[in-house]
Design an enzyme around this catalytic site. Sequence first.
Site, mmCIF file in Angstrom:
data_model
loop_
_atom_site.group_PDB
_atom_site.id
_atom_site.type_symbol
_atom_site.label_atom_id
_atom_site.label_comp_id
_atom_site.label_asym_id
_atom_site.label_seq_id
_atom_site.Cartn_x
_atom_site.Cartn_y
_atom_site.Cartn_z
ATOM 1 N N SER A 33 0.825 -1.209 0.000
ATOM 2 C CA SER A 33 0.000 0.000 0.000
ATOM 3 C C SER A 33 0.862 1.263 0.000
ATOM 4 O O SER A 33 0.345 2.369 0.006
ATOM 5 C CB SER A 33 -0.930 0.006 1.219
ATOM 6 N N ASN A 120 -2.362 -2.464 13.283
ATOM 7 C CA ASN A 120 -3.813 -2.265 13.210
ATOM 8 C C ASN A 120 -4.247 -0.984 13.913
ATOM 9 O O ASN A 120 -5.062 -0.220 13.383
ATOM 10 C CB ASN A 120 -4.540 -3.469 13.806
ATOM 11 N N THR A 165 -39.927 26.060 -10.717
ATOM 12 C CA THR A 165 -40.186 24.687 -10.269
ATOM 13 C C THR A 165 -40.319 23.898 -11.565
ATOM 14 O O THR A 165 -40.823 24.447 -12.557
ATOM 15 C CB THR A 165 -41.477 24.565 -9.439
ATOM 16 N N LYS A 293 -17.424 30.809 -28.915
ATOM 17 C CA LYS A 293 -17.809 30.066 -27.713
ATOM 18 C C LYS A 293 -17.007 30.398 -26.475
ATOM 19 O O LYS A 293 -15.830 30.694 -26.519
ATOM 20 C CB LYS A 293 -17.707 28.558 -27.984
ATOM 21 N N GLU A 300 -18.666 22.459 -15.291
ATOM 22 C CA GLU A 300 -18.923 21.087 -15.755
ATOM 23 C C GLU A 300 -18.064 20.085 -14.996
ATOM 24 O O GLU A 300 -18.511 18.987 -14.647
ATOM 25 C CB GLU A 300 -18.643 20.985 -17.264
ATOM 26 N N TYR A 327 -9.814 -6.407 12.539
ATOM 27 C CA TYR A 327 -9.173 -5.943 11.318
ATOM 28 C C TYR A 327 -9.138 -7.024 10.243
ATOM 29 O O TYR A 327 -8.898 -8.191 10.528
ATOM 30 C CB TYR A 327 -7.730 -5.479 11.625
ATOM 31 N N GLN A 332 -7.466 -1.998 3.962
ATOM 32 C CA GLN A 332 -6.401 -1.220 3.324
ATOM 33 C C GLN A 332 -6.947 -0.452 2.111
ATOM 34 O O GLN A 332 -6.364 0.540 1.683
ATOM 35 C CB GLN A 332 -5.287 -2.182 2.891
ATOM 36 N N LYS A 335 -8.130 3.838 1.892
ATOM 37 C CA LYS A 335 -7.417 5.109 1.762
ATOM 38 C C LYS A 335 -7.566 5.778 0.415
ATOM 39 O O LYS A 335 -7.820 6.986 0.330
ATOM 40 C CB LYS A 335 -5.944 4.903 2.098
HETATM 41 N N1 ARG Z 1 -1.246 -1.263 5.278
HETATM 42 C C1 ARG Z 1 -2.196 -1.740 6.207
HETATM 43 C C2 ARG Z 1 -3.552 -1.016 6.002
HETATM 44 O O1 ARG Z 1 -3.566 -0.013 5.421
HETATM 45 C C3 ARG Z 1 -1.712 -1.500 7.607
HETATM 46 C C4 ARG Z 1 -2.252 -2.450 8.612
HETATM 47 C C5 ARG Z 1 -1.761 -3.811 8.359
HETATM 48 N N2 ARG Z 1 -2.134 -4.723 9.407
HETATM 49 C C6 ARG Z 1 -2.001 -6.036 9.269
HETATM 50 N N3 ARG Z 1 -2.397 -6.756 10.245
HETATM 51 N N4 ARG Z 1 -1.572 -6.578 8.165
HETATM 52 O O2 ARG Z 1 -4.578 -1.487 6.417
#
Ligand code: ARG
Length: 467
Positions: A33, A120, A165, A293, A300, A327, A332, A335
Amino acid sequence: MADGSSETKSSNQMWGGRFASGPDAIMEEINASIGFDKKLYAQDIRGSIAHATMLAHQGIISAEDKDKIVHGLDTILSEIDSGAFEFSRRLEDIHMNIEARLAALIGPAAGRLHTARSRNDQVALDFRLWVKEELQKTEKALTGLIAAFLDRAEEHAETVMPGFTHLQTAQPVTFGHHCMAYVEMFGRDRARVRHAIEHMDESPIGAAALAGTGFPIDRHMTAKALGFREPTRNSIDTVSDRDFALEFLSIAAIAATHLSRLAEEIVIWSTPQFGFIRLSDAFSTGSSIMPQKKNPDAAELVRAKTGRVNGSLVALLTVMKGLPLAYSKDMQEDKEQVFDAAESLELAIAAMTGMIRDVTIRADRMKAAAGSGYSTATDLADWLVREAGLPFRDAHHVTGRVVALAEQKGCDLADLPLAELQAINSAITDKVYGFLTVEASVASRTSFGGTAPSEVRKQIAWWRARN
Ligand code: ARG
């Protein structure tokens, strides 16, 4: 595959103790990541400094090791800031990239930083800090947009335009009133942002992998150091929860939807057919083939960015909906959705604020359109109720006949001779003409929240005291 493939053969130095060999190249590619979570480096370092400081304060690590760790992390921060830091995909994510560099800089003391912590709770902390800062930026940006609208509303408290309206002319309103409708919308967006900041203002660090830790940590201390109101209360929830990201995305989606409706109006109003506004050169583009134009590209694109933001919300809801506690690596995927939505929303608010500040209002065109389409027919019906004592339903019927007559003669209501009005209803007097202009129509609508300039000015003052 930026890293040498020979490196991928060795097991991971962070978690590879029980692994005989490294991951397959495809495993590395799907697992990493770092390509996007490097955005969290400042939050990660801030979190680690708070954690190390607390560990030393609690006697869990020595003061010397803490000093080495903090110094090393400061060095890494400036390395990343300056672009000198080399990120490695083999090290998966931002957390391990920083920790590996720390080990290279300060040696074995680096290995003590991860005491009483897991990636985590670390990632939950970093991401929460990032989203909180983004919400604070959004709050400021919305305040700027509201300020731009308040200025234009004040300037145009008396400027008459058609209210619609079904996009059909309905009743005359003022442009100031229309602007204030957006102030209400963006004001609600900002209230949602403030509420979300309050909601998420709890520190995840110390939840560890999911069960908490046996080390005598002080989560109140880290919460305070990181600017959170208090620590989260349940360690399982803490590492499972991405509500703060979903909340950001849903707020962003609603705000982007508001921006999109405004963008749509700007596109319509800037056509030659409407001609209500003229966009500044700064927020429009020309055509490479048609010299006449001027295209509302910025509007837009604001309208289109809404698709990305709404997509991000649905994407993360879908990622989260089937996850058991606590978790899972699925998380992941949170993000990129949030980063993309945040960038789109920031840009859309900034572009819209610029457009609203720069746009030229064509009051003559608005007024001409406001008077067309029998927009004061309701005023005639209301007059019949007030002055002639007709029940509203009867007044509506009489007015309908008056409109049909004007339509047949191809003139406005105010151009119909009194005799012809009286032939439809004998109670009509020449006093009615004073109520059929668009100015009289808007001035009469003094009900709370109505379009009368006096009322709009009250609403502007209310918002000025709160912006
Ligand atoms: N890169 C991971 C994420 O964004 C970090 C946490 C990873 N935790 C694990 N137990 N593999 O979620």
